[in-house]
Design a protein around this motif. Structure first.
Motif, PDB file in Angstrom:
ATOM      1  N   SER A  10       0.830  -1.192   0.000  1.00 53.37           N
ATOM      2  CA  SER A  10       0.000   0.000   0.000  1.00 53.37           C
ATOM      3  C   SER A  10       0.868   1.246   0.000  1.00 53.37           C
ATOM      4  O   SER A  10       2.027   1.217   0.386  1.00 53.37           O
ATOM      5  N   ASP A  59      -8.063   4.223  -3.829  1.00 55.11           N
ATOM      6  CA  ASP A  59      -8.870   3.207  -3.141  1.00 55.11           C
ATOM      7  C   ASP A  59      -9.539   3.717  -1.879  1.00 55.11           C
ATOM      8  O   ASP A  59     -10.558   3.166  -1.452  1.00 55.11           O
ATOM      9  N   CYS A  60      -8.943   4.731  -1.244  1.00 50.69           N
ATOM     10  CA  CYS A  60      -9.450   5.195   0.045  1.00 50.69           C
ATOM     11  C   CYS A  60      -8.944   6.616   0.301  1.00 50.69           C
ATOM     12  O   CYS A  60      -7.804   6.934  -0.042  1.00 50.69           O
ATOM     13  N   LYS A 112      -6.087  -0.952   9.724  1.00 56.38           N
ATOM     14  CA  LYS A 112      -7.334  -0.670   9.024  1.00 56.38           C
ATOM     15  C   LYS A 112      -7.130  -0.323   7.543  1.00 56.38           C
ATOM     16  O   LYS A 112      -7.915  -0.719   6.704  1.00 56.38           O
ATOM     17  N   PRO A 115      -3.996  -3.143   5.107  1.00 60.87           N
ATOM     18  CA  PRO A 115      -4.430  -4.499   4.750  1.00 60.87           C
ATOM     19  C   PRO A 115      -5.560  -4.527   3.704  1.00 60.87           C
ATOM     20  O   PRO A 115      -5.766  -5.545   3.061  1.00 60.87           O
ATOM     21  N   HIS A 116      -6.240  -3.398   3.517  1.00 58.79           N
ATOM     22  CA  HIS A 116      -7.425  -3.401   2.649  1.00 58.79           C
ATOM     23  C   HIS A 116      -7.319  -2.498   1.420  1.00 58.79           C
ATOM     24  O   HIS A 116      -8.078  -2.676   0.468  1.00 58.79           O
ATOM     25  N   TYR A 117      -6.419  -1.525   1.449  1.00 58.46           N
ATOM     26  CA  TYR A 117      -6.337  -0.549   0.359  1.00 58.46           C
ATOM     27  C   TYR A 117      -4.895  -0.384  -0.100  1.00 58.46           C
ATOM     28  O   TYR A 117      -3.982  -0.376   0.705  1.00 58.46           O
TER      29      TYR A 117
END
Length: 187
Positions: A10, A59-60, A112, A115-117
């Motif tokens: 990331s 992504d975020c 947070k 791991p996701h974005y």
């Protein structure tokens, strides 16, 4: 950000627009000075389609509560992209894509976000950006300089805890006289 912190591949990008004298807003938090600009014929233009395609790669978004409130006033420019609002106040949003967070910024990034974005954009405010910088949580800075001197207001880079070195990655001059400087964290 260290390889250990960013093992998921990331990238956290701090993005801000600043006046020539380093302010991101007037004392009253207004940013109307962003409108307009001079004409720089040698600069590049970005089409609406190019801008939309670029925004799709994000992504975020991460923003502070005042930036969140300002975005709501502007008509919410972040669409349905997941957005984390860092705020110490209890809040709620009618938008399913908005989540509020209060707590440790390192934990936010490590547990947070990364791991996701993959492409995470930190877009304000000044205190939040300074907190991320102080903790070494920023991989890239994209600073766009507007051709205006404000004289006073809210500084993007206030009192950082320590000196930091950044490596110039790219510069882009736009037809409206704005210049984007892209830096990556130096080892």
């Amino acid at each position: 950000m260290s390889t250990e912190q960013n093992a998921a591949g990331s990238r956290v990008t701090l993005h801000a627009v600043s006046s020539l004298d380093g302010f991101i807003a007037r004392k009253d938090n207004s940013v109307s000075w962003l409108e307009g600009g001079s004409v720089y014929e040698a600069g590049v233009s970005v089409t609406a389609e190019e801008a939309a395609a670029f925004v799709q790669t994000i992504d975020c978004y991460v923003l502070g509560s005042r930036t969140y409130e300002h975005a709501l006033e502007l008509g919410w420019p972040y669409g349905d992209t997941p957005t984390i609002v860092v705020s110490s106040r209890e809040r709620s949003s009618a938008r399913a894509s908005v989540e509020f967070y209060s707590g440790d910024l390192t934990k936010l990034v490590r547990e947070k976000l990364t791991p996701h974005y993959r492409n995470i954009w930190l877009v304000g405010g000044a205190n939040l950006c300074q907190g991320f910088l102080d903790l070494g949580l920023v991989d890239e800075i994209r600073l766009t300089i507007a051709p205006v001197l404000l004289g006073n207001g809210l500084r993007l880079f206030g009192s950082l805890l320590k000196e930091q070195r950044w490596a110039l990655k790219n510069t882009v001059a736009f037809k409206n006289g704005f210049v984007e400087l892209s830096y990556t964290a130096s080892a």
